[in-house]
Write a protein that holds these residues in place. Structure first.
Motif, PDB file in Angstrom:
ATOM      1  N   LEU A  36       0.837  -1.204   0.000  1.00  0.00           N
ATOM      2  CA  LEU A  36       0.000   0.000   0.000  1.00  0.00           C
ATOM      3  C   LEU A  36       0.864   1.243   0.000  1.00  0.00           C
ATOM      4  O   LEU A  36       1.809   1.354   0.779  1.00  0.00           O
ATOM      5  CB  LEU A  36      -0.908   0.008   1.234  1.00  0.00           C
ATOM      6  CG  LEU A  36      -1.715   1.291   1.476  1.00  0.00           C
ATOM      7  CD1 LEU A  36      -2.740   1.513   0.373  1.00  0.00           C
ATOM      8  CD2 LEU A  36      -2.401   1.241   2.840  1.00  0.00           C
ATOM      9  N   ARG A  37       0.512   2.196  -0.870  1.00  0.00           N
ATOM     10  CA  ARG A  37       1.067   3.540  -0.824  1.00  0.00           C
ATOM     11  C   ARG A  37      -0.051   4.492  -0.453  1.00  0.00           C
ATOM     12  O   ARG A  37      -1.075   4.573  -1.152  1.00  0.00           O
ATOM     13  CB  ARG A  37       1.677   3.933  -2.175  1.00  0.00           C
ATOM     14  CG  ARG A  37       3.057   3.331  -2.452  1.00  0.00           C
ATOM     15  CD  ARG A  37       3.684   3.979  -3.675  1.00  0.00           C
ATOM     16  NE  ARG A  37       3.825   5.424  -3.511  1.00  0.00           N
ATOM     17  CZ  ARG A  37       4.212   6.244  -4.491  1.00  0.00           C
ATOM     18  NH1 ARG A  37       4.473   5.763  -5.697  1.00  0.00           N
ATOM     19  NH2 ARG A  37       4.327   7.541  -4.264  1.00  0.00           N
ATOM     20  N   ALA A  38       0.117   5.197   0.646  1.00  0.00           N
ATOM     21  CA  ALA A  38      -0.939   6.089   1.127  1.00  0.00           C
ATOM     22  C   ALA A  38      -0.321   7.210   1.944  1.00  0.00           C
ATOM     23  O   ALA A  38       0.724   7.021   2.580  1.00  0.00           O
ATOM     24  CB  ALA A  38      -1.951   5.324   1.968  1.00  0.00           C
ATOM     25  N   ASP A  39      -0.946   8.372   1.929  1.00  0.00           N
ATOM     26  CA  ASP A  39      -0.527   9.518   2.733  1.00  0.00           C
ATOM     27  C   ASP A  39      -1.624   9.828   3.736  1.00  0.00           C
ATOM     28  O   ASP A  39      -2.503  10.647   3.471  1.00  0.00           O
ATOM     29  CB  ASP A  39      -0.249  10.738   1.854  1.00  0.00           C
ATOM     30  CG  ASP A  39       0.940  10.536   0.931  1.00  0.00           C
ATOM     31  OD1 ASP A  39       1.921   9.932   1.369  1.00  0.00           O
ATOM     32  OD2 ASP A  39       0.855  10.965  -0.243  1.00  0.00           O
ATOM     33  N   GLY A  40      -1.582   9.156   4.871  1.00  0.00           N
ATOM     34  CA  GLY A  40      -2.590   9.387   5.895  1.00  0.00           C
ATOM     35  C   GLY A  40      -3.081   8.090   6.494  1.00  0.00           C
ATOM     36  O   GLY A  40      -2.663   6.999   6.106  1.00  0.00           O
ATOM     37  N   PRO A  41      -3.998   8.172   7.443  1.00  0.00           N
ATOM     38  CA  PRO A  41      -4.548   6.966   8.071  1.00  0.00           C
ATOM     39  C   PRO A  41      -5.399   6.173   7.084  1.00  0.00           C
ATOM     40  O   PRO A  41      -6.058   6.746   6.212  1.00  0.00           O
ATOM     41  CB  PRO A  41      -5.388   7.521   9.233  1.00  0.00           C
ATOM     42  CG  PRO A  41      -5.698   8.930   8.857  1.00  0.00           C
ATOM     43  CD  PRO A  41      -4.548   9.418   8.045  1.00  0.00           C
ATOM     44  N   TRP A  42      -5.403   4.861   7.243  1.00  0.00           N
ATOM     45  CA  TRP A  42      -6.171   3.996   6.360  1.00  0.00           C
ATOM     46  C   TRP A  42      -6.789   2.845   7.149  1.00  0.00           C
ATOM     47  O   TRP A  42      -6.369   2.525   8.259  1.00  0.00           O
ATOM     48  CB  TRP A  42      -5.303   3.447   5.224  1.00  0.00           C
ATOM     49  CG  TRP A  42      -4.019   2.782   5.669  1.00  0.00           C
ATOM     50  CD1 TRP A  42      -2.790   3.350   5.758  1.00  0.00           C
ATOM     51  CD2 TRP A  42      -3.860   1.418   6.107  1.00  0.00           C
ATOM     52  NE1 TRP A  42      -1.858   2.451   6.223  1.00  0.00           N
ATOM     53  CE2 TRP A  42      -2.492   1.248   6.442  1.00  0.00           C
ATOM     54  CE3 TRP A  42      -4.714   0.340   6.248  1.00  0.00           C
ATOM     55  CZ2 TRP A  42      -1.984   0.041   6.893  1.00  0.00           C
ATOM     56  CZ3 TRP A  42      -4.211  -0.871   6.708  1.00  0.00           C
ATOM     57  CH2 TRP A  42      -2.857  -1.012   7.022  1.00  0.00           C
ATOM     58  N   HIS A  43      -7.814   2.255   6.547  1.00  0.00           N
ATOM     59  CA  HIS A  43      -8.482   1.089   7.127  1.00  0.00           C
ATOM     60  C   HIS A  43      -8.755   0.111   5.995  1.00  0.00           C
ATOM     61  O   HIS A  43      -9.266   0.492   4.939  1.00  0.00           O
ATOM     62  CB  HIS A  43      -9.791   1.487   7.807  1.00  0.00           C
ATOM     63  CG  HIS A  43     -10.489   0.345   8.493  1.00  0.00           C
ATOM     64  ND1 HIS A  43     -10.005  -0.245   9.629  1.00  0.00           N
ATOM     65  CD2 HIS A  43     -11.633  -0.312   8.189  1.00  0.00           C
ATOM     66  CE1 HIS A  43     -10.812  -1.211  10.016  1.00  0.00           C
ATOM     67  NE2 HIS A  43     -11.815  -1.277   9.144  1.00  0.00           N
ATOM     68  N   ALA A  44      -8.396  -1.170   6.185  1.00  0.00           N
ATOM     69  CA  ALA A  44      -8.564  -2.185   5.146  1.00  0.00           C
ATOM     70  C   ALA A  44      -9.318  -3.380   5.704  1.00  0.00           C
ATOM     71  O   ALA A  44      -9.171  -3.736   6.873  1.00  0.00           O
ATOM     72  CB  ALA A  44      -7.203  -2.626   4.605  1.00  0.00           C
ATOM     73  N   ARG A  45     -10.137  -3.981   4.845  1.00  0.00           N
ATOM     74  CA  ARG A  45     -10.837  -5.219   5.196  1.00  0.00           C
ATOM     75  C   ARG A  45     -10.739  -6.197   4.030  1.00  0.00           C
ATOM     76  O   ARG A  45     -10.719  -5.785   2.861  1.00  0.00           O
ATOM     77  CB  ARG A  45     -12.312  -4.971   5.504  1.00  0.00           C
ATOM     78  CG  ARG A  45     -12.562  -4.148   6.734  1.00  0.00           C
ATOM     79  CD  ARG A  45     -13.973  -4.394   7.285  1.00  0.00           C
ATOM     80  NE  ARG A  45     -15.018  -4.011   6.360  1.00  0.00           N
ATOM     81  CZ  ARG A  45     -16.287  -4.416   6.452  1.00  0.00           C
ATOM     82  NH1 ARG A  45     -16.645  -5.238   7.416  1.00  0.00           N
ATOM     83  NH2 ARG A  45     -17.194  -4.000   5.590  1.00  0.00           N
ATOM     84  N   VAL A  46     -10.686  -7.487   4.343  1.00  0.00           N
ATOM     85  CA  VAL A  46     -10.759  -8.546   3.340  1.00  0.00           C
ATOM     86  C   VAL A  46     -12.061  -9.289   3.587  1.00  0.00           C
ATOM     87  O   VAL A  46     -12.300  -9.795   4.683  1.00  0.00           O
ATOM     88  CB  VAL A  46      -9.562  -9.501   3.420  1.00  0.00           C
ATOM     89  CG1 VAL A  46      -9.671 -10.590   2.359  1.00  0.00           C
ATOM     90  CG2 VAL A  46      -8.248  -8.735   3.246  1.00  0.00           C
ATOM     91  N   LEU A  47     -12.916  -9.353   2.550  1.00  0.00           N
ATOM     92  CA  LEU A  47     -14.270  -9.874   2.681  1.00  0.00           C
ATOM     93  C   LEU A  47     -14.522 -11.002   1.686  1.00  0.00           C
ATOM     94  O   LEU A  47     -13.942 -11.011   0.595  1.00  0.00           O
ATOM     95  CB  LEU A  47     -15.298  -8.773   2.410  1.00  0.00           C
ATOM     96  CG  LEU A  47     -15.122  -7.431   3.117  1.00  0.00           C
ATOM     97  CD1 LEU A  47     -16.018  -6.392   2.464  1.00  0.00           C
ATOM     98  CD2 LEU A  47     -15.470  -7.581   4.578  1.00  0.00           C
TER      99      LEU A  47
END
Length: 475
Positions: free
Chosen positions: A324-335
């Motif tokens: 993951l490349r991101a600038d800031g907080p993140w939330h991920a789920r696998v469904l």
């Protein structure tokens, strides 16, 4: 409590405070994650559920109160969502947004402060859900950039077309709610019950009553009730009539900035990856191969506050690794794929990439897209495909740039529709749906349309109030 955290709560009448002057509501959901009809939406226009189990009052000094009698919740209800929406502006502009549950004696049971809201105008703050004979509270914090109408539609409330499209004001048509048939049972491994502490299993004779004044003053609230020492669990599964792909308990993780996300122990096969990133800048997501090299690019976006659902496949090793490349907080789920939304003749709304399921007969797919960049849509035909650990060859049905109104033919389901590139708001629905040519195939499920006839005449004024409430948050 932090986002994604969960804890047992005593099975007593709870009073839930939603602070910061937002509109509060509750949605009562069945096992498939959907309401049964309009009666399962508790909001200011219909402040009490017919069962009496959930009531809305307030706001008082910027705090709305939901009284939830857990022992009175009907057997068919598996979850109670606590929902908030803004009158104007975004959730990130709301100062002090929080949700807190109190016991009848004024004891604070659990509290969740929302500290990472973004451009959303509606949010599922928390949920109460059944677990091992008792009830648990989860801090959800799932926002909807497309507003309250998208949140409602995601949980089975069919929003009238004039509630989401710019049209002259007028009486809203009576909405219908599409309710899937009873979901197939989840394998025992998914539903393994967790031990419940004696405090939760002990019958509570206390009848529903108003919370004492002490609950309104945080300084006078007693210490939180004890929480059993259980291992944090993943989000609960909400299986539907969809049998293609693995079934497992959804997995969740939060973080900040660039990272490698590794999920072990998943069954091989196609899954949905849900990603939300708060902040400005570039967002990219790639699967990693066995040599730890980039393989498939799932996200390539410069949108602020990115949110989307992506389709990928867990390899035979059962280990999914994502860069993951991101600038800031993140939330991920696998469904599991079964958690994806199903296309019907009613509009579904979203913003960003999405994975949708088509389970009906041959139909035309209508998409209204309001983004400025690429709209790329792939389909995966599952009829006759017998390997649930892989995906069939993709068919590209849309590849356009900018605002579009597209209509494409779809064969009979089961079919996966993946919006692999989308940088803006969209709506999608089926048109000219044909009857199934044969018995349901893998992943298919006949749909039943709930029209309210079995429940007697519906209150037209209540329906109009709900449509008006949803219209305030249209995009």
């Amino acid at each position: 409590m932090i986002k994604g955290g969960n804890a047992f709560v005593p099975s007593v009448p709870l009073r839930i405070a939603v602070r910061a002057g937002v509109d509060a509501a509750a949605l009562l959901l069945t096992d498939d994650g959907r309401v049964r009809g309009d009666q399962d939406v508790v909001f200011h226009g219909a402040p009490e559920h017919p069962s009496g189990a959930v009531r809305l009052s307030g706001p008082e000094d910027g705090t709305a109160w939901l009284d939830v009698g857990l022992t009175s919740v009907e057997e068919g209800i598996a979850r109670v969502l606590v929902v908030a929406a803004t009158e104007s502006g975004a959730m990130r502009d709301v100062d002090g947004l929080s949700v807190e549950a109190f016991a009848p004696d004024g004891t604070s049971v659990v509290r969740y402060d929302v500290i990472d809201a973004g451009g959303e105008t509606a949010m599922v703050l928390a949920e109460l859900y059944r677990r091992a004979g008792g009830w648990k509270f989860r801090a959800v914090g799932q926002g909807y950039l497309a507003g309250l109408a998208a949140l409602a539609a995601d949980h089975g409330v069919e929003v009238a077309d004039d509630a989401t499209d710019t049209a002259p004001a007028g009486p809203a048509p009576t909405p219908t709610v599409v309710v899937p048939q009873t979901a197939q049972p989840v394998p025992a491994a998914v539903q393994t019950p967790q031990p419940v502490p004696a405090a939760v299993q002990t019958p509570q004779p206390t009848p529903p009553q108003s919370i004492p004044a002490a609950a309104h003053a945080p300084a006078a609230v007693a210490s939180p009730a004890p929480v059993p020492p259980t291992t944090p669990e993943p989000f609960p599964a909400h299986p539907r009539q969809w049998t293609f792909g693995p079934v497992f308990e959804p997995w969740a993780r939060s973080g900040r900035d660039n990272d490698v996300i590794a999920v072990d122990g998943l069954p091989p096969g196609p899954v949905v990856v849900e990603l939300a990133v708060q902040g400005e800048g570039y967002t990219g997501l790639w699967t990693l191969d066995g040599r730890n090299k980039d393989k498939d690019n799932l996200v390539n976006s410069t949108e602020d506050d990115f949110r989307g659902r992506l389709l990928t496949t867990v390899p035979g090793s059962g280990r999914l690794r994502l860069r993951l490349r991101a600038d800031g907080p993140w939330h991920a789920r696998v469904l599991p794929l079964a958690e994806a939304r199903t296309l019907t003749e009613e509009w579904l709304e979203g913003s960003g990439p999405e994975v949708l399921l088509h389970t009906a007969g041959a139909a035309d797919l209508s998409i209204h897209y309001r983004g400025d960049d690429n709209l790329i849509v792939h389909t995966f035909e599952l009829a006759g495909y017998e390997d649930p650990t892989t995906l069939p060859r993709q068919n590209n049905v849309v590849n356009e740039i900018g605002r579009r109104r597209e209509t494409v033919p779809l064969p009979e389901g089961p079919l996966i529709v993946a919006m692999v590139r989308s940088d803006g708001a969209w709506r999608a629905r089926l048109k000219d749906v044909q009857a199934l040519a044969g018995p349901p195939g893998p992943g298919q499920s006949p749909q039943v349309t709930w029209a309210g006839a079995a429940d007697g005449p519906r209150q037209a004024s209540g329906v109009r109030k709900m449509q008006s409430w949803l219209r305030r948050n249209r995009w």
